[in-house]
Design a protein around this motif. Sequence first.
Motif, mmCIF file in Angstrom:
data_model
loop_
_atom_site.group_PDB
_atom_site.id
_atom_site.type_symbol
_atom_site.label_atom_id
_atom_site.label_comp_id
_atom_site.label_asym_id
_atom_site.label_seq_id
_atom_site.Cartn_x
_atom_site.Cartn_y
_atom_site.Cartn_z
ATOM 1 N N ALA A 11 0.749 -1.177 -0.079
ATOM 2 C CA ALA A 11 0.064 -0.263 0.040
ATOM 3 C C ALA A 11 0.987 1.319 0.143
ATOM 4 O O ALA A 11 2.039 1.146 0.646
ATOM 5 C CB ALA A 11 -0.844 0.019 1.269
ATOM 6 N N GLY A 15 -2.553 5.054 1.832
ATOM 7 C CA GLY A 15 -3.327 3.854 2.273
ATOM 8 C C GLY A 15 -2.707 3.425 3.696
ATOM 9 O O GLY A 15 -3.464 3.043 4.587
ATOM 10 N N PRO A 27 -7.429 -1.444 1.760
ATOM 11 C CA PRO A 27 -6.168 -0.438 1.042
ATOM 12 C C PRO A 27 -6.523 0.164 -0.191
ATOM 13 O O PRO A 27 -6.111 1.239 -0.366
ATOM 14 C CB PRO A 27 -5.028 -1.210 1.230
ATOM 15 C CG PRO A 27 -5.407 -2.433 2.140
ATOM 16 C CD PRO A 27 -6.864 -2.562 2.006
ATOM 17 N N ALA A 30 -7.963 3.542 -0.749
ATOM 18 C CA ALA A 30 -7.055 4.793 -0.500
ATOM 19 C C ALA A 30 -6.596 5.258 -1.974
ATOM 20 O O ALA A 30 -6.257 6.405 -2.168
ATOM 21 C CB ALA A 30 -5.905 4.610 0.493
#
Length: 347
Positions: A11, A15, A27, A30
Amino acid sequence: LQLDSIGITGARTQGLVLMSRLDGLDPSLAEDLLQPGEPLFEYLGHEACWQPLEDWRLFDFRRRELRERPRWGVLVAEHRKVADEILERIRSEGPLRSLDFESERYGSNWQLKTATLVASGLWGTGELVIRERRSFQRVYDLPERVIPDEIRSQATPFDEALPELILKALDGHGWATRGTISETWRLKNRRGHIENALHGLEESGEIVACELLDEDGCRVAGWIRAEDLDLASRLNRLRPRQDRGVLLSPFDPVLWDRKRVAALFGFDQVLEIYKPASQRQYGYYCLPVLAGDRLVARVDLKCDRKAGVVRVLSSRYEDVKATPEHREALRTAVERHGRLLGMDVVR
């Protein structure tokens, strides 16, 4: 949310920050927060950040100032033909990425296309905005297509925007020095303006001058929101976070001011992505482990999407003799990260 392209842990930083606060977060969400119609915009806060749309007006001073800066407005002026071609194409064709523009490379030592740099300059000065991100690539559009008219028409003068920016910084930091407040918004060479604004907010009762007493008995001058002062006085009786351990991004808002991290946590926050592997002490992209109100360890991870696992490349405790609680915090933090990614952890 500060943005960064590195995704080695599975990520990117935007995230990681949300994952540390919101257990159960997907995640991938994000990556797509910035969308037309969402109450966000992307601009230069601390660095390139996603910010609440209502803050658009507070950065009119920056858009104006960047028109005189070499990397931004001056670059656009030097390549005005390229800039006009970019604007005309977006006006007629719709939103475009920098990949959609063809041009020569900029200068002998640059690997970027001139059009890429000019588009970034147009964003900095406000002639373009970033509509969304696709696979983390910027998608540029005209401001009138993205920022609602009632917001785009607002422009708060710097002297009025500065107190609001100070209060927003203190909302995030709690207590902070003048230097930390300044760096939160990259307010260079504005010490006099900042001190005047701080004293004005103090006179109105919105902030209070408040010294930090460190472990050596030294006093560090800073500021705090008036309503937070009582909270600070009760810290010894407050219970810290109840989670056993979470991973923080190296670009987390808690961590980016290294002097502040050292003063509050006794933690040496370093980022070693630019160091040769042989010179790294902790690892390429180390994630500190927060347990309660302490930073107890750091871990270097690498996501192997093909194998569907997160590999622990290295880990290190801050105390030479790690307690069982610290070991549990590291274990649960890494396993929580893997769970949110839907991957097993391999040590």
